[in-house]
Design a protein around this motif. Structure first.
Motif, PDB file in Angstrom:
ATOM      1  N   GLU A 127       0.836  -1.202   0.000  1.00 35.72           N
ATOM      2  CA  GLU A 127       0.000   0.000   0.000  1.00 35.72           C
ATOM      3  C   GLU A 127       0.876   1.260   0.000  1.00 35.72           C
ATOM      4  O   GLU A 127       0.601   2.214  -0.748  1.00 35.72           O
ATOM      5  CB  GLU A 127      -0.903   0.004   1.241  1.00 35.72           C
ATOM      6  CG  GLU A 127      -1.822   1.208   1.316  1.00 35.72           C
ATOM      7  CD  GLU A 127      -2.664   1.203   2.584  1.00 35.72           C
ATOM      8  OE1 GLU A 127      -3.637   1.977   2.628  1.00 35.72           O
ATOM      9  OE2 GLU A 127      -2.345   0.444   3.529  1.00 35.72           O
ATOM     10  N   GLU A 128       1.929   1.265   0.804  1.00 36.59           N
ATOM     11  CA  GLU A 128       2.839   2.416   0.840  1.00 36.59           C
ATOM     12  C   GLU A 128       3.593   2.564  -0.480  1.00 36.59           C
ATOM     13  O   GLU A 128       3.770   3.679  -0.996  1.00 36.59           O
ATOM     14  CB  GLU A 128       3.841   2.259   1.983  1.00 36.59           C
ATOM     15  CG  GLU A 128       3.240   2.373   3.372  1.00 36.59           C
ATOM     16  CD  GLU A 128       4.268   2.092   4.448  1.00 36.59           C
ATOM     17  OE1 GLU A 128       4.625   3.035   5.162  1.00 36.59           O
ATOM     18  OE2 GLU A 128       4.726   0.933   4.560  1.00 36.59           O
ATOM     19  N   LEU A 129       4.042   1.428  -1.034  1.00 39.60           N
ATOM     20  CA  LEU A 129       4.805   1.478  -2.282  1.00 39.60           C
ATOM     21  C   LEU A 129       3.934   1.906  -3.457  1.00 39.60           C
ATOM     22  O   LEU A 129       4.407   2.598  -4.370  1.00 39.60           O
ATOM     23  CB  LEU A 129       5.452   0.121  -2.561  1.00 39.60           C
ATOM     24  CG  LEU A 129       6.568  -0.292  -1.592  1.00 39.60           C
ATOM     25  CD1 LEU A 129       7.007  -1.722  -1.847  1.00 39.60           C
ATOM     26  CD2 LEU A 129       7.767   0.653  -1.718  1.00 39.60           C
ATOM     27  N   ASP A 130       2.684   1.515  -3.447  1.00 41.64           N
ATOM     28  CA  ASP A 130       1.782   1.894  -4.548  1.00 41.64           C
ATOM     29  C   ASP A 130       1.509   3.392  -4.564  1.00 41.64           C
ATOM     30  O   ASP A 130       1.118   3.948  -5.596  1.00 41.64           O
ATOM     31  CB  ASP A 130       0.466   1.124  -4.454  1.00 41.64           C
ATOM     32  CG  ASP A 130       0.599  -0.320  -4.933  1.00 41.64           C
ATOM     33  OD1 ASP A 130       1.577  -0.608  -5.656  1.00 41.64           O
ATOM     34  OD2 ASP A 130      -0.258  -1.155  -4.587  1.00 41.64           O
ATOM     35  N   LEU A 170      12.930  -1.728 -13.364  1.00 40.35           N
ATOM     36  CA  LEU A 170      12.384  -2.726 -12.438  1.00 40.35           C
ATOM     37  C   LEU A 170      11.094  -2.279 -11.758  1.00 40.35           C
ATOM     38  O   LEU A 170      10.251  -3.118 -11.432  1.00 40.35           O
ATOM     39  CB  LEU A 170      13.425  -3.056 -11.358  1.00 40.35           C
ATOM     40  CG  LEU A 170      14.680  -3.799 -11.834  1.00 40.35           C
ATOM     41  CD1 LEU A 170      15.736  -3.813 -10.741  1.00 40.35           C
ATOM     42  CD2 LEU A 170      14.334  -5.224 -12.279  1.00 40.35           C
ATOM     43  N   THR A 171      10.926  -0.984 -11.528  1.00 35.21           N
ATOM     44  CA  THR A 171       9.769  -0.510 -10.754  1.00 35.21           C
ATOM     45  C   THR A 171       8.729   0.215 -11.589  1.00 35.21           C
ATOM     46  O   THR A 171       7.591   0.373 -11.149  1.00 35.21           O
ATOM     47  CB  THR A 171      10.223   0.463  -9.643  1.00 35.21           C
ATOM     48  OG1 THR A 171      10.694   1.674 -10.245  1.00 35.21           O
ATOM     49  CG2 THR A 171      11.323  -0.144  -8.788  1.00 35.21           C
ATOM     50  N   ARG A 172       9.117   0.707 -12.769  1.00 31.52           N
ATOM     51  CA  ARG A 172       8.257   1.535 -13.639  1.00 31.52           C
ATOM     52  C   ARG A 172       7.818   2.813 -12.923  1.00 31.52           C
ATOM     53  O   ARG A 172       6.716   3.322 -13.121  1.00 31.52           O
ATOM     54  CB  ARG A 172       7.047   0.759 -14.158  1.00 31.52           C
ATOM     55  CG  ARG A 172       7.369  -0.553 -14.831  1.00 31.52           C
ATOM     56  CD  ARG A 172       8.471  -0.445 -15.861  1.00 31.52           C
ATOM     57  NE  ARG A 172       8.129   0.460 -16.976  1.00 31.52           N
ATOM     58  CZ  ARG A 172       9.038   1.024 -17.781  1.00 31.52           C
ATOM     59  NH1 ARG A 172      10.332   0.818 -17.581  1.00 31.52           N
ATOM     60  NH2 ARG A 172       8.646   1.814 -18.761  1.00 31.52           N
ATOM     61  N   GLY A 220       9.783  -3.588  -7.278  1.00 30.37           N
ATOM     62  CA  GLY A 220       9.145  -4.104  -8.495  1.00 30.37           C
ATOM     63  C   GLY A 220       8.249  -5.285  -8.231  1.00 30.37           C
ATOM     64  O   GLY A 220       7.145  -5.381  -8.787  1.00 30.37           O
ATOM     65  N   LYS A 221       8.696  -6.176  -7.370  1.00 32.95           N
ATOM     66  CA  LYS A 221       7.865  -7.346  -7.048  1.00 32.95           C
ATOM     67  C   LYS A 221       6.630  -6.935  -6.260  1.00 32.95           C
ATOM     68  O   LYS A 221       5.510  -7.383  -6.543  1.00 32.95           O
ATOM     69  CB  LYS A 221       8.678  -8.363  -6.254  1.00 32.95           C
ATOM     70  CG  LYS A 221       7.900  -9.651  -5.993  1.00 32.95           C
ATOM     71  CD  LYS A 221       8.681 -10.637  -5.158  1.00 32.95           C
ATOM     72  CE  LYS A 221       7.845 -11.905  -4.948  1.00 32.95           C
ATOM     73  NZ  LYS A 221       8.459 -12.815  -3.971  1.00 32.95           N
ATOM     74  N   GLU A 222       6.818  -6.066  -5.255  1.00 31.28           N
ATOM     75  CA  GLU A 222       5.675  -5.646  -4.436  1.00 31.28           C
ATOM     76  C   GLU A 222       4.639  -4.886  -5.253  1.00 31.28           C
ATOM     77  O   GLU A 222       3.439  -4.968  -4.982  1.00 31.28           O
ATOM     78  CB  GLU A 222       6.172  -4.759  -3.277  1.00 31.28           C
ATOM     79  CG  GLU A 222       6.956  -5.495  -2.208  1.00 31.28           C
ATOM     80  CD  GLU A 222       6.130  -6.541  -1.483  1.00 31.28           C
ATOM     81  OE1 GLU A 222       4.981  -6.226  -1.104  1.00 31.28           O
ATOM     82  OE2 GLU A 222       6.624  -7.668  -1.319  1.00 31.28           O
ATOM     83  N   ARG A 223       5.084  -4.166  -6.267  1.00 35.07           N
ATOM     84  CA  ARG A 223       4.170  -3.392  -7.113  1.00 35.07           C
ATOM     85  C   ARG A 223       3.701  -4.163  -8.338  1.00 35.07           C
ATOM     86  O   ARG A 223       3.073  -3.616  -9.244  1.00 35.07           O
ATOM     87  CB  ARG A 223       4.850  -2.102  -7.564  1.00 35.07           C
ATOM     88  CG  ARG A 223       4.937  -1.042  -6.466  1.00 35.07           C
ATOM     89  CD  ARG A 223       5.810   0.130  -6.900  1.00 35.07           C
ATOM     90  NE  ARG A 223       5.353   0.734  -8.149  1.00 35.07           N
ATOM     91  CZ  ARG A 223       4.598   1.832  -8.228  1.00 35.07           C
ATOM     92  NH1 ARG A 223       4.210   2.447  -7.115  1.00 35.07           N
ATOM     93  NH2 ARG A 223       4.246   2.329  -9.393  1.00 35.07           N
ATOM     94  N   ASP A 224       4.043  -5.474  -8.392  1.00 39.80           N
ATOM     95  CA  ASP A 224       3.606  -6.350  -9.491  1.00 39.80           C
ATOM     96  C   ASP A 224       4.123  -5.876 -10.844  1.00 39.80           C
ATOM     97  O   ASP A 224       3.443  -6.013 -11.875  1.00 39.80           O
ATOM     98  CB  ASP A 224       2.068  -6.444  -9.527  1.00 39.80           C
ATOM     99  CG  ASP A 224       1.487  -6.995  -8.236  1.00 39.80           C
ATOM    100  OD1 ASP A 224       2.074  -7.952  -7.678  1.00 39.80           O
ATOM    101  OD2 ASP A 224       0.470  -6.455  -7.762  1.00 39.80           O
ATOM    102  N   GLN A 225       5.342  -5.354 -10.871  1.00 39.01           N
ATOM    103  CA  GLN A 225       5.948  -4.905 -12.120  1.00 39.01           C
ATOM    104  C   GLN A 225       6.947  -5.917 -12.681  1.00 39.01           C
ATOM    105  O   GLN A 225       7.460  -5.727 -13.780  1.00 39.01           O
ATOM    106  CB  GLN A 225       6.653  -3.561 -11.898  1.00 39.01           C
ATOM    107  CG  GLN A 225       5.736  -2.433 -11.503  1.00 39.01           C
ATOM    108  CD  GLN A 225       4.699  -2.130 -12.568  1.00 39.01           C
ATOM    109  OE1 GLN A 225       4.987  -2.157 -13.767  1.00 39.01           O
ATOM    110  NE2 GLN A 225       3.484  -1.855 -12.137  1.00 39.01           N
ATOM    111  N   ILE A 226       7.231  -6.963 -11.926  1.00 35.82           N
ATOM    112  CA  ILE A 226       8.175  -7.999 -12.359  1.00 35.82           C
ATOM    113  C   ILE A 226       7.465  -9.350 -12.245  1.00 35.82           C
ATOM    114  O   ILE A 226       6.964  -9.700 -11.171  1.00 35.82           O
ATOM    115  CB  ILE A 226       9.440  -8.031 -11.481  1.00 35.82           C
ATOM    116  CG1 ILE A 226      10.093  -6.651 -11.428  1.00 35.82           C
ATOM    117  CG2 ILE A 226      10.438  -9.059 -12.011  1.00 35.82           C
ATOM    118  CD1 ILE A 226      11.264  -6.565 -10.474  1.00 35.82           C
ATOM    119  N   ASP A 227       7.432 -10.108 -13.347  1.00 31.28           N
ATOM    120  CA  ASP A 227       6.796 -11.428 -13.258  1.00 31.28           C
ATOM    121  C   ASP A 227       7.732 -12.402 -12.555  1.00 31.28           C
ATOM    122  O   ASP A 227       8.932 -12.134 -12.373  1.00 31.28           O
ATOM    123  CB  ASP A 227       6.369 -11.939 -14.636  1.00 31.28           C
ATOM    124  CG  ASP A 227       7.526 -12.155 -15.600  1.00 31.28           C
ATOM    125  OD1 ASP A 227       8.606 -12.608 -15.163  1.00 31.28           O
ATOM    126  OD2 ASP A 227       7.359 -11.873 -16.799  1.00 31.28           O
TER     127      ASP A 227
END
Length: 605
Positions: free
Chosen positions: A285-288, A315-317, A417-424
């Motif tokens: 939530e904080e990262l988004d 990695l994060t967009r 990137g992983k927490e924000r679903d930007q990396i599969d």
């Protein structure tokens, strides 16, 4: 600035002071001095030049006394000279002071003191301090210092002794690091941990506005109002053995070769299985909420940040920008709780970077610090900290701190990137696997150092060079040219390869070698065109490429590094440039670890 040492105990102070100053030589300095107290007498020696010159002086004398202070100076006010070296004293030579930092209102204070009859013998800002103590002395050194520091504007770490009361050292800190080493019936003072490791690992790290009264058997820490503070003991995690050269000719080459281990140790702390495991948790939530990332750093760390701009956006967009610490807080930056600020500082004490960090905290941003020194200001003041496990870096020219900072940025990028679903999942796993093989890949480059040494022998006779690259190769060119300038004194400029024709190409001749980085596959064809432009001007071309990229016709020399995914190439590409700078400087006979005019930890603005 640059280095402070102090001792009070039962041993002869001069030996401990000179050894401590030797351990602080890596910080860079231009003069050195000591003051030793014994039965109401002060023996003080000061000289322009190296610690060994001071040691030669004091070895000719029998200097007795179990309390003393010492200093290595990097000139800020006044040229390097004997008279400007520390310690400084009042006219009666009663109070002696060593000081790191800058007293911003020293002209005002000096004029006031001159009107009262004080006579000054140096050009420094520091000399006002012993004169202030003398002028405002109320028969108690502790309360006098508490009073005079309220009159001083600027930054300082100071150690002060009084020859008529040779049973204590008083130290005070604001914006410049100061550490108290704790022994048994003896205590120590230093501006940096390495000076103390030979004697103790247990320390008090002073905070801004704190003052300490140090005796042989006790350390009393007070706040700026004189109220006692209960300090927590900090235990250093470095060993004295790590400070030595371990058979290497210079610290820089030792630290270049320590990079595989530094990366392996850092990964060992922050990779758990196939997951990035940072020493803090920031919720999805904080990262988004984050709409931009700003990296604040100075010098070499800023070039790590410039690489981070490429990899973090990938990695994060999230949009990323890099700010130089010395400019950041003066531009009225746009900061709010949607901003993520990343602080890069090897020492954790870089004054300009810390100023930007504090501004970001004040304005509500989320701040992550990356530093190599536990217990540093960055380490203490931030909630979210990544400690690079590079071990002590002694050479002024940073190498292993740079690569471990890069590694930390990869880890931060993968985490966000992983927490924000930007990396599969597949790309994430591949990235972790790539990080794990970095030490082996770097070792392979180091094992081929002879090829770099041969190139350096040819380049060492030139006085100007260009470095060119595209994409993330460009900030590596910035760092590579920075290394060459620092230690070989060759003028070197880095350019985005496509920008040469917008002006700089006018300076390219057969007397200006061009170092070309061709390690990013998706811009390789464009890079070939740019190298061809340089070849048409008859420049000497040194091309650095990885093994899967084709050779370029008619270049003068090639250095080949192992192939790896484009995203991770920068951490390999910098290694031959570090070696190139080192060997070029070596062929030119330069002082590798202590280049002229430079200091390791820049603790003043």
């Amino acid at each position: 600035m640059c280095g402070i040492v102090g001792y009070i105990g039962q041993k002869q102070a001069i030996n401990i002071l000179t050894r401590g100053l030797k351990h602080l030589e890596y910080r860079g300095y231009d003069s050195v001095g000591v003051a030793v107290l014994d039965n109401g007498k002060v023996t003080s020696y000061k000289t322009k030049g190296k610690v060994d010159m001071l040691i030669d002086q004091v070895n000719k004398e029998n200097i007795y006394g179990t309390i003393g202070i010492g200093h290595t100076r990097w000139a800020t006010h006044g040229v390097p000279s004997d008279k400007n070296a520390h310690p400084h004293s009042d006219n009666a030579e009663r109070f002696f002071v060593v000081h790191n930092g800058i007293i911003e209102n020293y002209v005002e204070l000096k004029n006031m003191l001159k009107e009262k009859g004080h006579v000054f013998t140096s050009e420094t800002d520091t000399e006002v301090v012993p004169h202030l103590i003398d002028d405002f002395f109320d028969k108690d050194l502790e309360t006098t210092i508490l009073n005079i520091i309220k009159k001083i504007k600027g930054s300082y770490a100071m150690a002060i002794v009084d020859k008529t009361n040779p049973d204590k050292i008083i130290v005070v800190r604001k914006d410049s690091p100061l550490i108290i080493g704790l022994g048994k019936e003896e205590n120590y003072v230093a501006s940096d941990i390495p000076a103390l490791l030979e004697y103790t690992k247990n320390m008090y790290i002073l905070e801004d506005g704190e003052i300490a009264v140090i005796t042989q058997s006790d350390v009393k820490v007070l706040d700026i109002n004189g109220k006692a503070i209960d300090k927590e003991v900090f235990t250093a995690n470095w060993d004295a053995e790590q400070i030595g050269k371990n058979g290497y000719e210079d610290y820089m080459i030792k630290e270049i070769f320590e990079q595989p281990q530094a990366i392996r140790q850092t990964l060992g702390s922050y990779l758990k299985g196939d997951e990035v495991s940072l020493p803090f948790i920031i919720s999805k939530e904080e990262l988004d909420k984050i709409d931009s990332i700003t990296i604040i750093a100075c010098g070499t760390a800023s070039y790590a940040g410039r690489v981070g701009e490429y990899l973090l956006e990938k990695l994060t967009r999230i949009p990323v920008k890099v700010e130089v610490g010395s400019e950041y807080r003066y531009k009225d930056p746009i900061i709010d709780d949607k901003k993520l600020i990343i602080i890069l500082s090897q020492s954790g004490e870089t004054a300009d970077t810390i100023a930007g960090m504090r501004e970001a905290i004040k304005r509500g941003a989320k701040v992550i610090g990356v530093t190599n020194v536990k217990g540093s200001t960055v380490s203490r003041e931030l909630e979210y900290v990544i400690h690079t496990l590079a071990g002590p870096e002694v050479s002024v020219a940073s190498t292993k701190a740079f690569t471990t900072q890069l590694l930390s940025l990869y880890l931060i990028g993968l985490y966000i990137g992983k927490e924000r679903d930007q990396i599969d999942a597949e790309k994430y796993k591949q990235s972790i696997d790539t990080l794990r093989i970095l030490p082996e890949k770097i070792s392979g480059i180091l094992n081929n150092k002879k090829a770099v040494e041969e190139v350096a022998s040819k380049l060492s006779k030139y006085e100007n060079m260009f470095y060119i690259g595209r994409n993330s190769d460009f900030p590596i060119c910035l760092e590579g040219s920075h290394k060459l300038k620092e230690i070989s004194y060759i003028h070197a400029e880095a350019y985005e390869a496509g920008e040469l024709k917008h002006g700089a190409l006018a300076l390219v001749t057969e007397d200006v070698p061009v170092i070309c980085l061709s390690t990013i596959e998706h811009v390789f064809d464009k890079m070939v065109s740019n190298i061809t432009e340089v070849q048409a001007r008859k420049a000497i071309i040194i091309n650095i490429r990885h093994e899967n990229i084709p050779s370029i016709d008619n270049v003068d020399s090639e250095i080949i590094i192992p192939a790896i995914d484009d995203l991770f190439t920068p951490i390999l590409a910098i290694i031959p440039l570090q070696l190139l700078a080192y060997y070029t400087a070596k062929f030119r006979g330069c002082d590798i670890d202590q280049p002229r005019n430079l200091a390791k930890s820049v603790t003043v603005e």
